[in-house]
Scaffold this motif. Structure first.
Motif, PDB file in Angstrom:
ATOM      1  N   PRO A 160     -14.357  24.474   3.193  1.00 29.95           N
ATOM      2  CA  PRO A 160     -13.312  23.621   3.769  1.00 29.95           C
ATOM      3  C   PRO A 160     -13.131  22.321   2.979  1.00 29.95           C
ATOM      4  O   PRO A 160     -14.088  21.785   2.431  1.00 29.95           O
ATOM      5  CB  PRO A 160     -13.838  23.322   5.174  1.00 29.95           C
ATOM      6  N   HIS A 161     -11.887  21.857   2.922  1.00 31.02           N
ATOM      7  CA  HIS A 161     -11.570  20.561   2.302  1.00 31.02           C
ATOM      8  C   HIS A 161     -10.622  19.831   3.246  1.00 31.02           C
ATOM      9  O   HIS A 161      -9.693  20.443   3.784  1.00 31.02           O
ATOM     10  CB  HIS A 161     -10.879  20.753   0.948  1.00 31.02           C
ATOM     11  N   ALA A 162     -10.855  18.522   3.416  1.00 35.88           N
ATOM     12  CA  ALA A 162      -9.972  17.749   4.303  1.00 35.88           C
ATOM     13  C   ALA A 162      -8.609  17.570   3.623  1.00 35.88           C
ATOM     14  O   ALA A 162      -8.544  17.113   2.479  1.00 35.88           O
ATOM     15  CB  ALA A 162     -10.602  16.402   4.605  1.00 35.88           C
ATOM     16  N   LYS A 201       2.288  10.018  -6.550  1.00 32.73           N
ATOM     17  CA  LYS A 201       3.722  10.254  -6.744  1.00 32.73           C
ATOM     18  C   LYS A 201       4.635   9.348  -5.931  1.00 32.73           C
ATOM     19  O   LYS A 201       5.852   9.505  -5.985  1.00 32.73           O
ATOM     20  CB  LYS A 201       4.043  11.716  -6.400  1.00 32.73           C
ATOM     21  N   PHE A 202       4.045   8.455  -5.137  1.00 33.91           N
ATOM     22  CA  PHE A 202       4.889   7.627  -4.262  1.00 33.91           C
ATOM     23  C   PHE A 202       4.383   6.194  -4.299  1.00 33.91           C
ATOM     24  O   PHE A 202       3.165   5.968  -4.343  1.00 33.91           O
ATOM     25  CB  PHE A 202       4.828   8.194  -2.833  1.00 33.91           C
ATOM     26  N   ASN A 203       5.324   5.238  -4.276  1.00 35.50           N
ATOM     27  CA  ASN A 203       4.889   3.840  -4.399  1.00 35.50           C
ATOM     28  C   ASN A 203       5.212   2.995  -3.177  1.00 35.50           C
ATOM     29  O   ASN A 203       5.315   1.784  -3.258  1.00 35.50           O
ATOM     30  CB  ASN A 203       5.486   3.209  -5.656  1.00 35.50           C
ATOM     31  N   PRO A 254       0.849  -1.203   0.000  1.00 34.33           N
ATOM     32  CA  PRO A 254       0.000   0.000   0.000  1.00 34.33           C
ATOM     33  C   PRO A 254       0.884   1.254   0.000  1.00 34.33           C
ATOM     34  O   PRO A 254       1.879   1.298   0.721  1.00 34.33           O
ATOM     35  CB  PRO A 254      -0.768  -0.101   1.327  1.00 34.33           C
ATOM     36  N   GLU A 255       0.522   2.243  -0.816  1.00 28.93           N
ATOM     37  CA  GLU A 255       1.355   3.466  -0.895  1.00 28.93           C
ATOM     38  C   GLU A 255       1.470   4.129   0.469  1.00 28.93           C
ATOM     39  O   GLU A 255       2.465   4.762   0.798  1.00 28.93           O
ATOM     40  CB  GLU A 255       0.746   4.482  -1.871  1.00 28.93           C
ATOM     41  N   GLN A 256       0.420   4.006   1.271  1.00 24.61           N
ATOM     42  CA  GLN A 256       0.392   4.700   2.573  1.00 24.61           C
ATOM     43  C   GLN A 256       1.152   3.939   3.659  1.00 24.61           C
ATOM     44  O   GLN A 256       1.285   4.426   4.778  1.00 24.61           O
ATOM     45  CB  GLN A 256      -1.061   4.880   3.045  1.00 24.61           C
ATOM     46  N   GLY A 257       1.609   2.751   3.357  1.00 24.03           N
ATOM     47  CA  GLY A 257       2.341   1.952   4.345  1.00 24.03           C
ATOM     48  C   GLY A 257       1.529   0.738   4.756  1.00 24.03           C
ATOM     49  O   GLY A 257       0.294   0.732   4.659  1.00 24.03           O
ATOM     50  N   TYR A 258       2.220  -0.306   5.213  1.00 23.15           N
ATOM     51  CA  TYR A 258       1.535  -1.522   5.660  1.00 23.15           C
ATOM     52  C   TYR A 258       0.809  -1.259   6.979  1.00 23.15           C
ATOM     53  O   TYR A 258       1.319  -0.509   7.835  1.00 23.15           O
ATOM     54  CB  TYR A 258       2.548  -2.655   5.860  1.00 23.15           C
ATOM     55  N   ALA A 259      -0.331  -1.924   7.131  1.00 23.17           N
ATOM     56  CA  ALA A 259      -1.126  -1.759   8.363  1.00 23.17           C
ATOM     57  C   ALA A 259      -0.317  -2.158   9.590  1.00 23.17           C
ATOM     58  O   ALA A 259      -0.424  -1.526  10.648  1.00 23.17           O
ATOM     59  CB  ALA A 259      -2.395  -2.590   8.265  1.00 23.17           C
ATOM     60  N   TRP A 290      -3.706  14.936   0.479  1.00 22.65           N
ATOM     61  CA  TRP A 290      -2.383  14.328   0.659  1.00 22.65           C
ATOM     62  C   TRP A 290      -2.389  12.872   0.205  1.00 22.65           C
ATOM     63  O   TRP A 290      -1.440  12.385  -0.401  1.00 22.65           O
ATOM     64  CB  TRP A 290      -1.924  14.450   2.129  1.00 22.65           C
ATOM     65  N   ASN A 291      -3.507  12.198   0.457  1.00 22.92           N
ATOM     66  CA  ASN A 291      -3.640  10.810   0.034  1.00 22.92           C
ATOM     67  C   ASN A 291      -3.537  10.723  -1.495  1.00 22.92           C
ATOM     68  O   ASN A 291      -2.869   9.848  -2.042  1.00 22.92           O
ATOM     69  CB  ASN A 291      -4.987  10.264   0.506  1.00 22.92           C
ATOM     70  N   ARG A 292      -4.164  11.683  -2.145  1.00 23.18           N
ATOM     71  CA  ARG A 292      -4.154  11.712  -3.611  1.00 23.18           C
ATOM     72  C   ARG A 292      -2.742  11.967  -4.110  1.00 23.18           C
ATOM     73  O   ARG A 292      -2.259  11.334  -5.041  1.00 23.18           O
ATOM     74  CB  ARG A 292      -5.098  12.841  -4.070  1.00 23.18           C
TER      75      ARG A 292
END
Ligand code: PLP
Length: 408
Positions: free
Chosen positions: A275-277, A289-291, A74-79, A282-284
């Motif tokens: 407002p926008h979260a 741009k990151f793998n 996962p791009e966001q890191g492993y759970a 950042w997730n987008r």
């Protein structure tokens, strides 16, 4: 015709580390037998903790078997890593952060540098002086400043750190939208109290501003009265993004693992004031741009949170902190005013003279390399930064040499 981003032409060449290297080389050439002790650059010197190495090896072995091999993660890191971070770094300190608010990356430097992409071009930005240069240069590259004039870029608001304010800047005189803060601070080693940090959080809430809080050195905080995370401050989850790193915590400067916390409650606004979260933006950006950080590296980082890993990283930091205490004690005994060295690996020494003159004195008379404060901004002039990242033996030797060089 291919054209360049002309904002890059505004960047002031950073002569700091090249200048240091040049002076060190010249000294070495003139004194080939003299051993130089480096307390300049903020890089760790001790090897990775045994628990991290064991997990690292095991994960590499898993990559060698078809059954356990891992491709893209996962791009966001492993759970497994994000959940440990939440449990040990946040929940244990009373901060309610959820695992999907953690974005694992290959460095706090990249995240600090990249995050400005998700903000508008015309925001008002406040940066500390002295400063970790990434905050400034990345905004220059993005075209949010004018040209540099006498060491400062037009259009930025500089938050001055001085001896008088203990290197905790006052709130800006004119309103700002984005605020960079770093505690424990690089380069000054200053730490911030909960009450002082609350002033900034309250300011951000009142002005619908955002704080980018760089906590790369949080593991050096041992005083329980001091915050290790901005989320220990009420309301911070609405107005702060936090950057953390395994670089200094566990010796990962060459291994590369860090993370950024973007709470889902943290908002930024479009031109119409809606407002926008930030989390979604950042997730987008991160997903585009990151793998992801490699599986073995994330496994090595997870091991920081094992019982052995916690003991070993604590011992690692304790060792550097003992160096820091010694450096500060010896420099104060020589009559210098110092900041840092407590809850921080950096000692900021008021040399009472030109930064580079003091640098040259320590190099030429003691064979010790430090960093001239002037390289971190106007307010750094007159100071040097000494880093505690070295072996005990080298730090003792360096302090003995400085004492003899300064005639005590
Ligand atoms: N933030 C600060 C204040 C630092 O001093 C450093 C490294 O020296 C970093 C971030 C970079 O951390 P990383 O190694 O995770 O890129």
């Amino acid at each position: 015709m291919i054209k360049i981003n002309e904002n890059y032409l505004k960047l002031q060449a950073s002569y700091l580390f090249t200048d240091i290297a040049r002076r060190v080389l010249a000294f070495q050439a003139a004194h080939p037998d003299k051993e130089i002790i480096k307390l300049g650059i903020g890089d760790v010197t001790h090897p990775l903790p045994a628990a991290c190495i064991a997990a690292f090896h095991k994960a590499v072995d898993e990559m060698a078997e078809a059954k356990t091999f891992k491709g893209y993660g996962p791009e966001q890191g492993y759970a497994f890593l994000r959940e440990k971070i939440v449990e040990y770094d946040y929940r244990a300190r009373g901060a309610e952060i959820s695992a999907d608010e953690i974005f694992v990356s290959d460095g706090a430097k990249c995240d600090n540098g990249n995050i400005q992409e998700i903000f508008a071009q015309d925001i008002r930005i406040a940066v500390p002086d002295p400063v970790y240069p990434v905050y400034v240069d990345t905004n220059v590259m993005a075209g949010r400043t004018g040209s540099a004039d006498n060491g400062r870029y037009k259009g930025l608001v500089y938050l001055e750190g001085t001896r008088e304010n203990g290197f905790i800047p006052q709130l800006p005189a004119s309103p700002v939208d984005l605020i960079y803060l770093c505690y424990p601070n690089n380069p000054t080693g200053a730490t911030i109290t909960r009450d002082q940090l609350k002033v900034w959080v309250d300011y951000a809430r009142e002005h619908r501003a955002l704080i980018l809080y760089d906590a790369a050195y949080e593991s050096f905080v041992r005083d329980p009265a001091l915050p290790r995370s901005i989320y220990e401050i009420e309301g911070a989850k609405e107005v702060a993004v936090e950057f953390r790193s395994f670089s200094k915590t566990a010796g990962f400067t060459g291994t590369r693992c860090a993370f950024t916390v973007v709470p889902k409650t943290c908002m930024a606004y479009d031109g119409a004031g809606n407002p926008h979260a930030l989390h979604g933006l950042w997730n987008r950006r991160h997903g585009t741009k990151f793998n992801g950080v490699s599986y073995p590296v994330q496994k090595a980082a997870e091991a920081v949170y094992s019982t052995a890993g916690q003991q070993q990283t604590r011992a690692l930091i304790d060792g550097y902190m003992e160096n820091a205490v010694m450096i500060r004690r010896e420099m104060e005994a020589l009559g210098f005013d110092c900041v840092g060295g407590e809850n921080s690996p950096y000692i900021w020494v008021d040399g009472r003279r030109d930064s580079w003159a003091f640098f040259d004195l320590l190099l030429n008379e003691a064979g010790v390399v430090c960093t001239p404060g002037a390289g971190f901004g106007k307010c750094g002039e007159g100071y040097i930064r000494i880093s505690a990242f070295n072996s005990r033996g080298n730090v003792e030797k360096a302090m003995d040499r400085i004492k003899s060089a300064l005639g005590k």
